[in-house]
Design an enzyme around this catalytic site. Structure first.
Site, mmCIF file in Angstrom:
data_model
loop_
_atom_site.group_PDB
_atom_site.id
_atom_site.type_symbol
_atom_site.label_atom_id
_atom_site.label_comp_id
_atom_site.label_asym_id
_atom_site.label_seq_id
_atom_site.Cartn_x
_atom_site.Cartn_y
_atom_site.Cartn_z
ATOM 1 N NE ARG A 151 4.117 -0.665 -6.381
ATOM 2 C CZ ARG A 151 4.886 -0.545 -5.311
ATOM 3 N NH1 ARG A 151 6.186 -0.680 -5.392
ATOM 4 N NH2 ARG A 151 4.353 -0.272 -4.137
ATOM 5 C CG ASP A 156 -3.469 3.164 -4.842
ATOM 6 O OD1 ASP A 156 -3.432 3.781 -3.763
ATOM 7 O OD2 ASP A 156 -3.082 1.986 -4.965
ATOM 8 N N GLY A 216 9.745 -7.315 1.404
ATOM 9 C CA GLY A 216 9.459 -6.266 2.390
ATOM 10 C C GLY A 216 10.198 -4.967 2.152
ATOM 11 N N GLY A 275 9.539 -2.800 -0.439
ATOM 12 C CA GLY A 275 8.741 -1.791 -1.129
ATOM 13 C C GLY A 275 8.618 -2.044 -2.615
ATOM 14 C CB SER A 329 4.708 -4.767 -5.103
ATOM 15 O OG SER A 329 4.215 -3.510 -4.780
ATOM 16 C CG ASP A 345 1.347 -2.096 -4.628
ATOM 17 O OD1 ASP A 345 1.616 -1.012 -5.179
ATOM 18 O OD2 ASP A 345 1.356 -2.244 -3.393
ATOM 19 C CE1 TYR A 385 -1.342 2.474 1.569
ATOM 20 C CE2 TYR A 385 -3.518 1.701 2.199
ATOM 21 C CZ TYR A 385 -2.630 2.104 1.229
ATOM 22 O OH TYR A 385 -3.036 2.150 -0.079
HETATM 23 C C1 GLA Z 1 0.994 0.586 -1.005
HETATM 24 C C2 GLA Z 1 -0.405 0.152 -1.455
HETATM 25 C C3 GLA Z 1 -0.787 0.831 -2.764
HETATM 26 C C4 GLA Z 1 -0.574 2.349 -2.697
HETATM 27 C C5 GLA Z 1 0.808 2.673 -2.143
HETATM 28 C C6 GLA Z 1 0.986 4.146 -1.897
HETATM 29 O O1 GLA Z 1 1.968 0.104 -1.899
HETATM 30 O O2 GLA Z 1 -0.467 -1.245 -1.615
HETATM 31 O O3 GLA Z 1 -2.131 0.518 -3.096
HETATM 32 O O4 GLA Z 1 -1.594 2.958 -1.967
HETATM 33 O O5 GLA Z 1 1.058 2.000 -0.921
HETATM 34 O O6 GLA Z 1 0.953 4.835 -3.092
#
Ligand code: GLA
Length: 348
Positions: A11, A20, A102, A104, A106, A148, A197
């Site tokens: 995604r 989220d 890796g 970004g 997903s 994601d 995070y």
């Molecule tokens: C990662 C997390 C998501 C979201 C994003 C930031 O991808 O897995 O759940 O929090 O960061 O928007």
């Protein structure tokens, strides 16, 4: 011999970052890059090889190990999914993906969703996403939100998904053909460890203890937060939720420049208020802002490295010395039986 073929896409999130986990709004789309698990189910042991990984995964489902201790590391995601969905039947299978790992996009969510389906998960799209979110948390230790996994599970061809992470309603929003979505790799591999995070998530939650749910908070509520750091964090979330709504309006109106402007604003907020950017990502967004035909750009995903997403006019190529991928909004995960005997086998 029954063989199942489960596929789940990666995604990209157009806008709505770090919202989220506080029940906010996000606007991701599943992309035309996916992970495919081809499995011949049977027995209590799950054996998976991967085209992209040197070491196979072997899990004894009758005697499951703690997922975070499984080796090789990619097996943690498989083990966590098997644990969460309560898999009792294993099998032999193969995984392949064309999602950059890796970066970004997903890749881990896609692996989780595809494995869950291959292991016979039964339930709604939302239940599938929730199970895989839990698996991600177990495997990685990162207290991620649902975006994601839900984007991968629920994607709709040609559409982005407006996801209300409070009600978990998903509303497909068409992405016009004359809007090109490009993922641009910063080349900076994530310095996101589990703590960066998690710290942001807990800061958002601390801000919520001061003003109530950020989803319902106004700018005046945010201004009442004494602590300047928490005030910035809260301002990111509340302003980003507003930008998601404005972005949906702009998408529907075909206002690509307006939409692009919202991406640039989102990046500034992620940089200054959420503080999840890096100088490398900031420079990349800056460089993108000077390329003719680019409507907007921002860091994408958790931040701390990884990729940017850029919206451009069709046909624009980004020659910034880093890799980039034009992506198309695509359908979500699916499962099918393998082609019948005699049919040319799918090459994995
Ligand atoms: C990662 C997390 C998501 C979201 C994003 C930031 O991808 O897995 O759940 O929090 O960061 O928007």
């Amino acid at each position: 011999m029954t063989v199942v073929v489960a596929r789940a896409p990666g995604r990209v999130n157009l806008i709505g970052e770090h919202t989220d986990t506080t029940g906010g709004l996000v606007l991701p789309m599943a992309v035309d890059r996916d992970t495919v698990v081809r499995l011949e189910p049977g027995g209590r042991v799950l054996r998976l090889t991967s085209v992209d990984e040197p070491e196979p995964v072997r899990l004894d489902l009758a005697d499951p190990a703690e997922p975070s201790t499984v080796r090789p590391a990619w097996g943690r995601y498989v083990a966590a999914v098997a644990a969460v969905v309560g898999a009792r039947v294993g099998g032999r299978g193969r995984v392949r993906t064309d999602i950059p790992i890796g970066a970004g996009l997903s890749s881990s969510a896609a692996l989780e969703v595809a494995v869950a389906l291959a292991l016979g998960f039964e339930g709604t799209t939302l239940e599938l996403a929730r199970a895989c979110q839990e698996a991600e948390q177990l495997a990685s230790g990162v207290p991620c939100g649902i975006m994601d996994q839900l984007a991968s599970a629920a994607g709709v061809d040609g559409h982005a998904l407006l996801i209300d992470c409070r009600s978990l309603e998903v509303e497909p929003v068409p992405v016009p053909d004359d809007l090109q979505v490009v993922v641009v790799d910063s080349g900076q591999r994530r310095t996101l460890d589990t703590s960066a995070y998690a710290v942001r998530r807990s800061e958002f939650e601390t801000a919520e203890r001061a003003v109530g749910a950020l989803r319902g908070a106004t700018a005046a509520d945010v201004a009442r937060i004494d602590d300047p750091l928490l005030r910035r964090r809260a301002r990111h979330v509340t302003s980003e939720n507003e930008r998601v709504r404005a972005a949906v309006d702009a998408l529907r109106a075909g206002d690509h420049r307006g939409l692009g402007g919202l991406l640039f604003e989102s990046h500034r907020s992620l940089r200054d208020d959420a503080e999840v950017s890096t100088p490398v990502l900031d420079d990349l967004v800056d460089a993108l802002s000077r390329v003719p035909g680019v409507h907007g750009a921002r860091l994408v995903g958790a931040g701390f490295g990884g990729c940017c997403v850029a919206l451009t006019e069709p046909g624009v190529t980004l020659d910034l010395g880093t890799e980039s991928w034009v992506v198309r909004p695509s359908a979500g995960a699916s499962i099918a039986a393998a082609p019948p005997p005699g049919h040319p086998p799918e090459v994995l």
